[in-house]
Design a protein around this motif. Structure first.
Motif, PDB file in Angstrom:
ATOM      1  N   GLY A   1       0.798  -1.215   0.000  1.00 39.27           N
ATOM      2  CA  GLY A   1       0.000   0.000   0.000  1.00 39.27           C
ATOM      3  C   GLY A   1       0.835   1.272   0.000  1.00 39.27           C
ATOM      4  O   GLY A   1       0.367   2.338  -0.397  1.00 39.27           O
TER       5      GLY A   1
ATOM      6  N   GLU B   1      -3.649   0.631  -7.590  1.00 43.25           N
ATOM      7  CA  GLU B   1      -4.250   1.233  -6.404  1.00 43.25           C
ATOM      8  C   GLU B   1      -5.690   0.778  -6.180  1.00 43.25           C
ATOM      9  O   GLU B   1      -6.230   0.964  -5.094  1.00 43.25           O
ATOM     10  CB  GLU B   1      -4.156   2.755  -6.495  1.00 43.25           C
ATOM     11  CG  GLU B   1      -2.719   3.247  -6.392  1.00 43.25           C
ATOM     12  CD  GLU B   1      -2.601   4.747  -6.279  1.00 43.25           C
ATOM     13  OE1 GLU B   1      -3.561   5.449  -6.670  1.00 43.25           O
ATOM     14  OE2 GLU B   1      -1.554   5.229  -5.796  1.00 43.25           O
ATOM     15  N   LYS B   2      -6.325   0.186  -7.211  1.00 44.24           N
ATOM     16  CA  LYS B   2      -7.626  -0.454  -6.991  1.00 44.24           C
ATOM     17  C   LYS B   2      -7.453  -1.688  -6.112  1.00 44.24           C
ATOM     18  O   LYS B   2      -8.295  -2.008  -5.268  1.00 44.24           O
ATOM     19  CB  LYS B   2      -8.242  -0.865  -8.328  1.00 44.24           C
ATOM     20  CG  LYS B   2      -8.891   0.258  -9.114  1.00 44.24           C
ATOM     21  CD  LYS B   2     -10.242   0.647  -8.520  1.00 44.24           C
ATOM     22  CE  LYS B   2     -10.925   1.713  -9.334  1.00 44.24           C
ATOM     23  NZ  LYS B   2     -12.237   2.095  -8.753  1.00 44.24           N
TER      24      LYS B   2
ATOM     25  N   PRO C   1      -4.960  -0.002  -2.202  1.00 44.86           N
ATOM     26  CA  PRO C   1      -5.181   1.435  -1.975  1.00 44.86           C
ATOM     27  C   PRO C   1      -3.978   2.089  -1.311  1.00 44.86           C
ATOM     28  O   PRO C   1      -3.361   1.510  -0.404  1.00 44.86           O
ATOM     29  CB  PRO C   1      -6.409   1.451  -1.059  1.00 44.86           C
ATOM     30  CG  PRO C   1      -7.118   0.165  -1.359  1.00 44.86           C
ATOM     31  CD  PRO C   1      -6.029  -0.826  -1.632  1.00 44.86           C
TER      32      PRO C   1
ATOM     33  N   GLU D   1      -1.590   4.007   0.987  1.00 43.68           N
ATOM     34  CA  GLU D   1      -1.583   4.242   2.429  1.00 43.68           C
ATOM     35  C   GLU D   1      -0.530   5.277   2.765  1.00 43.68           C
ATOM     36  O   GLU D   1       0.443   5.459   2.031  1.00 43.68           O
ATOM     37  CB  GLU D   1      -1.250   2.950   3.191  1.00 43.68           C
ATOM     38  CG  GLU D   1      -2.192   1.790   2.918  1.00 43.68           C
ATOM     39  CD  GLU D   1      -1.705   0.511   3.569  1.00 43.68           C
ATOM     40  OE1 GLU D   1      -0.758   0.600   4.379  1.00 43.68           O
ATOM     41  OE2 GLU D   1      -2.245  -0.561   3.261  1.00 43.68           O
TER      42      GLU D   1
END
Length: 364
Positions: A129, A304-305, A308, A310
């Protein structure tokens, strides 16, 4: 081909003209440098706690425990190519704090070393992430500073065609490579290292596949080399050491190539292709509905789908390292707070003075 009647001087003149015209693309000396001893610079960037210091120590054969890098640290190493030969010198710069201190990149990336600079980006595979935001921000900052230094080099008229970083980047792919016109090579040699493979190998197979394909695309797009490593594996650390030393001391580049996502990736620059990497992994919404500006942006949106973005959540997110709680000192912090108040008061007073001057100048 040189003629048998050519003198040594004729051969030297021909070689100089070849280099000035940018000839020899795709050869081993991809940076257009001389083959003799010299000085080179290697800038290490990447994830906080990703193992940058450990890799540098291994490359320099220093058996000492790594310490956290607070901001920007420097060290160097020497290596002789043979007996009774001058030693090459490599200057190692390491940026700490993940992406939070990217402004400091302007210190090691200068006009003086831009022609011999390489970048090593270390990404923590165990934190997918944080991986893309860290990579994106650091590479953008590094590229911007390389471009500034290159522009300055051209301004002072000290660069030849083969020494301009933007031209050097084109040499990562052979002239006949099918993707040559489809990628955007990083302006200086770039090595991407995925660290903590010992943790990453226990991830779900599909997650590993997505991360591997994404990093393969990013590396190929930037004309970079890619290698996965773990400080717990002597074999992987040895291969990593070899990859870094190729940049630092121009040692021979490794021949190993591994693209299996079930094994550590090892892909030298120019040894991959878009056809072998394939398209971005499908998402629930489908690729068609993702509005991307370019191929890199499309891979980012797909990645990023699934992972996600961070926040790194480390003290480096605080832009001022002096406010890092792990380095707190009551008396010093109290004095610092007082000085901060004095500075703010000075700024307010200075602002009033400037406003008064402006009003006075308008009256006259």
């Amino acid at each position: 081909m040189p003629k048998t009647s050519d003198t040594l001087w004729d051969l030297a003149v021909a070689e100089v003209r070849r280099r000035e015209s940018g000839g020899g693309e795709g050869e081993e000396e991809e940076e257009g440098e001389e083959a003799g001893p010299g000085e080179r610079a290697v800038l290490f960037l990447g994830s906080k706690g990703g193992g940058k210091t450990t890799i540098i120590l291994r490359c320099l054969d220093r058996d000492e425990p790594p310490k956290p890098t607070l901001a920007l640290e420097y060290t160097f190493g020497r290596r002789a190519r043979g007996h009774n030969t001058p030693k090459d010198i490599a200057h190692f710069w390491e940026l700490g704090g993940g992406a939070s201190l990217s402004d400091l990149i302007q210190i090691p990336v200068t006009v003086d070393n831009i022609r011999t600079l390489s970048v090593v980006l270390v990404l923590d595979l165990s934190k997918p992430g944080v991986l893309w935001p860290t990579m994106e921000r650091l590479l953008q900052a590094a590229r911007a500073q390389v471009d500034r230094a290159s522009a300055e080099l051209l301004k002072v008229g000290e660069a030849r065609a083969g020494q301009i970083p933007s031209r050097r980047g084109l040499r990562t792919l052979a002239k006949d490579h099918p993707d040559r016109e489809l990628i955007n090579p990083f302006p200086v040699p770039l090595l991407i290292i995925g660290s903590k493979f010992d943790i990453f190998q226990d991830f779900d197979s599909e997650k590993r596949k997505v991360i591997c394909k994404t990093l393969r695309f990013v590396s190929h797009y930037y004309g970079a080399s890619l290698i996965f490593t773990s400080w717990k594996s002597e074999s992987l650390m040895s291969k990593t050491r070899s990859s870094v030393n190729h940049l630092a001391f121009r040692t021979e580049r490794g021949k190993t190539v591994s693209t299996d996502h079930n094994k550590p990736l090892i892909i030298p620059a120019g040894m991959d292709s878009l056809s072998q990497i394939g398209s971005p992994p499908m998402t629930d919404v489908g690729l068609g509905s993702l509005h991307a500006k370019n191929p890199l942006d499309l891979w980012k949106k797909v990645y990023e789908k699934l992972f996600p973005a961070e926040s790194a959540g480390d003290p480096g997110d605080v832009r001022d390292p002096a406010r890092d709680p792990q380095y707190s000192e009551a008396e010093i912090d109290s004095m610092r707070a007082q000085k901060d108040q004095e500075l703010e008061q000075y700024k307010r007073n200075a602002s009033k003075s400037w406003k008064a001057l402006e009003l006075d100048s308008r009256r006259h």
